[in-house]
Each structure stands twice: as C-alpha cells, then as structure tokens.
Design a protein around this motif. Structure first.
Motif, mmCIF file in Angstrom:
data_model
loop_
_atom_site.group_PDB
_atom_site.id
_atom_site.type_symbol
_atom_site.label_atom_id
_atom_site.label_comp_id
_atom_site.label_asym_id
_atom_site.label_seq_id
_atom_site.Cartn_x
_atom_site.Cartn_y
_atom_site.Cartn_z
ATOM 1 N N TYR A 171 0.841 -1.214 0.000
ATOM 2 C CA TYR A 171 0.000 0.000 0.000
ATOM 3 C C TYR A 171 0.863 1.247 0.000
ATOM 4 O O TYR A 171 2.004 1.229 0.484
ATOM 5 N N GLU A 172 0.313 2.327 -0.535
ATOM 6 C CA GLU A 172 1.108 3.543 -0.654
ATOM 7 C C GLU A 172 1.531 4.048 0.723
ATOM 8 O O GLU A 172 0.810 3.898 1.713
ATOM 9 N N PRO A 173 2.747 4.616 0.805
ATOM 10 C CA PRO A 173 3.283 5.053 2.103
ATOM 11 C C PRO A 173 2.414 6.118 2.759
ATOM 12 O O PRO A 173 1.713 6.877 2.092
ATOM 13 N N ASN A 174 2.511 6.155 4.084
ATOM 14 C CA ASN A 174 1.790 7.151 4.873
ATOM 15 C C ASN A 174 2.802 8.164 5.388
ATOM 16 O O ASN A 174 3.551 7.879 6.325
ATOM 17 N N SER A 175 2.849 9.336 4.772
ATOM 18 C CA SER A 175 3.868 10.324 5.144
ATOM 19 C C SER A 175 3.643 10.859 6.559
ATOM 20 O O SER A 175 4.516 11.498 7.129
ATOM 21 N N GLY A 176 2.475 10.575 7.134
ATOM 22 C CA GLY A 176 2.213 10.999 8.513
ATOM 23 C C GLY A 176 2.889 10.113 9.541
ATOM 24 O O GLY A 176 2.907 10.418 10.730
ATOM 25 N N GLY A 177 3.459 8.991 9.087
ATOM 26 C CA GLY A 177 4.140 8.069 10.004
ATOM 27 C C GLY A 177 3.201 6.997 10.514
ATOM 28 O O GLY A 177 1.998 7.213 10.679
ATOM 29 N N GLY A 178 3.757 5.812 10.750
ATOM 30 C CA GLY A 178 2.961 4.697 11.251
ATOM 31 C C GLY A 178 2.100 4.071 10.173
ATOM 32 O O GLY A 178 2.170 4.438 8.990
ATOM 33 N N LEU A 179 1.274 3.129 10.577
ATOM 34 C CA LEU A 179 0.403 2.432 9.643
ATOM 35 C C LEU A 179 -0.641 3.402 9.082
ATOM 36 O O LEU A 179 -1.223 4.198 9.816
ATOM 37 N N HIS A 180 -0.847 3.322 7.786
ATOM 38 C CA HIS A 180 -1.836 4.194 7.133
ATOM 39 C C HIS A 180 -3.198 4.001 7.816
ATOM 40 O O HIS A 180 -3.620 2.869 8.051
ATOM 41 N N PRO A 181 -3.890 5.105 8.162
ATOM 42 C CA PRO A 181 -5.195 4.984 8.843
ATOM 43 C C PRO A 181 -6.184 4.095 8.076
ATOM 44 O O PRO A 181 -6.977 3.381 8.685
ATOM 45 N N ASP A 182 -6.126 4.132 6.738
ATOM 46 C CA ASP A 182 -7.034 3.297 5.932
ATOM 47 C C ASP A 182 -6.751 1.815 6.174
ATOM 48 O O ASP A 182 -7.671 0.989 6.234
ATOM 49 N N LEU A 183 -5.464 1.472 6.302
ATOM 50 C CA LEU A 183 -5.096 0.069 6.553
ATOM 51 C C LEU A 183 -5.491 -0.348 7.972
ATOM 52 O O LEU A 183 -5.935 -1.478 8.192
ATOM 53 N N ARG A 184 -5.326 0.571 8.915
ATOM 54 C CA ARG A 184 -5.717 0.276 10.304
ATOM 55 C C ARG A 184 -7.209 -0.035 10.372
ATOM 56 O O ARG A 184 -7.620 -1.012 11.000
ATOM 57 N N LYS A 185 -8.015 0.794 9.709
ATOM 58 C CA LYS A 185 -9.469 0.568 9.709
ATOM 59 C C LYS A 185 -9.798 -0.754 9.011
ATOM 60 O O LYS A 185 -10.643 -1.519 9.483
ATOM 61 N N PHE A 186 -9.111 -1.011 7.887
ATOM 62 C CA PHE A 186 -9.362 -2.248 7.149
ATOM 63 C C PHE A 186 -9.070 -3.458 8.044
ATOM 64 O O PHE A 186 -9.861 -4.414 8.094
#
Length: 206
Positions: free
Chosen positions: A76-91
C-alpha cells in the motif's frame, strides 16, 4: 569512422530519450499506478507460498477482499504521517480474517518519484515491444541504447520502491486476539533480480 559512429550513437540516444519522455509524460495517473502494480506484483509473486499465497498492490481498499483460505500480502502507498496508514488500520480492525493479511508500506512521501519512474519504465517497455514487432536487430544501436536505458530505469524503480516500502505489518496473537506488529523491511536485490517473497519470509523470521 569511429567518431561518426559515436556521434550517430549519441544522436540515437538523444532521439530515444526524447521519445521516452514524450511517451512517459502522456500517461495518466491510472496508467502509472498500473505500471507500479505490475512491477510490485512481479517482484513479490509467491512461488513457495509458505508466507502468503497472493499479492495485491495499491488496491482500492473498498474493493479488497481477504480469503480465509489464503494469506494476502497487501502493498500500500506510504503514509507520510508516520505509522500504519489509517485506511489500513481501519481495514484490519474491520477484517473478519485478521490472520490472513500482511501489509507492506512505509512512512515517506515517495509516491511522486514512484509514479514518474513507473511511467518511464512503461514507456521504455512499450518502445522495446515496438522494436520487437518491427524486428529491429539486437545489435542495432538504438535497440542497444533502449535495452541499456531499460536496465537503468528498472534499477531506479527498485530504488524508489526500496525508499517507499520499508515497513511490514503482520498479525500476531496477543492475549488470544490478533494485533498488528511491525518489522523494518529493506529491499535488497542482485543485479536486476528481486525476490520479494524470500525477503518477506526473512523479515517474518527476524
């Protein structure tokens, strides 16, 4: 004679680079994303299938399904905010089969470089296909230049991917519940050959 040949070769390269740039600039973002998906899915295609059985690159998450009979590696595309992408966390939180998914992503703003390099890779591959169709000889100066350019762009694509996909998130049972753990991931390759499955396996062992 050799000077004339040298000038002709450089003229061929100049023409080729101009054609490459023009074609790459004409690709839409969706075409660029398809090129990245093809590149990733080739590099991480499972052969032993002992860690995961399918790979999905840069998917729209609302179209992604997880099969209880197969582990899916989601790149999945990187999350420049750091940590796991919020979309992936929700998924993951919403997933019924949490132990059937791995996520490979990162935390740097690198999508622009990936998209631009993927466009160049798609462009040079299409130019070489045209040369195949036209039966251009392998030793033709323009063909030699195109093959050399493809190798260089492929290496740049690997470098861009290495900068982008640096974190592997995988499920782990904790107090009887699956949680996501994180491992550092560094893409390494020999020449232009890349075996993503082996590196995923090594990261999970580590």
């Amino acid at each position: 004679h050799s000077t004339r040949d040298g000038k002709l070769f450089f003229k061929n390269v100049e023409n080729l680079v101009a054609k490459l740039k023009s074609r790459a600039d004409g690709y839409t973002r969706e075409s660029q994303l398809r090129a990245i998906r093809d590149f990733i899915e080739r590099g991480f295609a499972p052969t032993l299938k002992d860690c995961y059985q399918r790979v999905v690159a840069l998917p729209p998450l609302d179209e992604l399904t997880i099969d209880q009979d197969a582990v899916t590696l989601v790149v999945y595309e990187p999350n420049s905010g750091g940590g796991l992408h919020p979309d992936l966390r929700k998924f993951f939180d919403d997933a019924a089969f949490k132990n059937r998914v791995l996520f490979l992503s990162g935390d740097r703003e690198t999508m622009g470089v990936l998209l631009a390099t993927a466009a160049e890779l798609r462009a040079i591959e299409s130019i070489l296909k045209e040369m195949d169709a036209e039966k251009v000889p392998e030793n033709d100066p323009q063909r030699v230049a195109a093959a050399d350019l493809k190798d260089k762009i492929h290496l740049r694509m690997l470098s861009a991917a290495r900068e982008s996909f640096t974190k592997l998130h995988f499920p782990h049972a904790q107090a009887g519940k699956p949680v996501l753990l994180e491992a550092d991931f560094l893409m390494q390759w020999t020449g232009n050959d890349y075996n993503g499955e082996r590196q995923i396996r090594d990261a999970l062992k580590g």
